[in-house]
Design a protein around this motif. Sequence first.
Motif, short mmCIF file in Angstrom:
data_model
loop_
_atom_site.label_atom_id
_atom_site.label_comp_id
_atom_site.label_asym_id
_atom_site.label_seq_id
_atom_site.Cartn_x
_atom_site.Cartn_y
_atom_site.Cartn_z
N LEU A 89 0.71 -1.21 -0.13
CA LEU A 89 -0.09 -0.03 -0.04
C LEU A 89 1.06 1.32 -0.06
O LEU A 89 1.99 1.24 0.29
CB LEU A 89 -0.95 0.15 1.07
CG LEU A 89 -1.99 -1.23 1.28
CD1 LEU A 89 -2.56 -0.99 2.67
CD2 LEU A 89 -2.99 -1.16 0.26
N GLU A 92 1.15 6.44 2.98
CA GLU A 92 -0.12 7.28 3.55
C GLU A 92 -1.14 6.23 4.19
O GLU A 92 -1.88 6.52 5.27
CB GLU A 92 -0.75 7.98 2.59
CG GLU A 92 -0.10 9.19 1.97
CD GLU A 92 0.41 8.65 0.64
OE1 GLU A 92 -0.24 7.95 -0.16
OE2 GLU A 92 1.85 8.86 0.60
N ALA A 93 -1.24 4.99 3.51
CA ALA A 93 -2.48 3.95 3.91
C ALA A 93 -1.92 3.08 4.69
O ALA A 93 -2.45 2.23 5.47
CB ALA A 93 -3.26 3.36 2.74
#
Length: 153
Positions: A89, A92-93
Amino acid sequence: IDLAEMAVSAVGLEFTPSPLDTDRIIKAKFDEKVLKKIRLFVFDDDNLDSSERFSACFVGNDAEALPTVSYLPGSHLTPVYLRLGVDDLPNEAKDIASQVSGGFQNASFGNEEELNSLVEEVVGWMMGKGPSRTRSGRGSKKVAGLIDAEIVD
């Protein structure tokens, strides 16, 4: 009648061309020159495989003019392999996904080893190699474990 045909007829669907029309088209379009270039990839546990029906269209042809067949471990879904990990991912995730996933870092669907066997077989075919396993090896079952025995007279 196979399972797919029964299911389709039960819900009233009709496919075009029909299986018989498809057989006629195959017989008309696939000459010996084309058949020599074709490789069928057949999985041991594929209940949807139609390679035997395809090959039956050429019964009576010279064996040299028939497609070659590679027999492989796996099923109809062997070409499907998905793996998603938190590390895949965007940055940020990652933190949110780590918190929501309850500690799971990776999830996958499919069998990577069987997919790799398929990829190696397709590459071999593209490079001009013959099948790594032919019909004689089809259906052989692997037995898990080890047998340690000693013959006593």
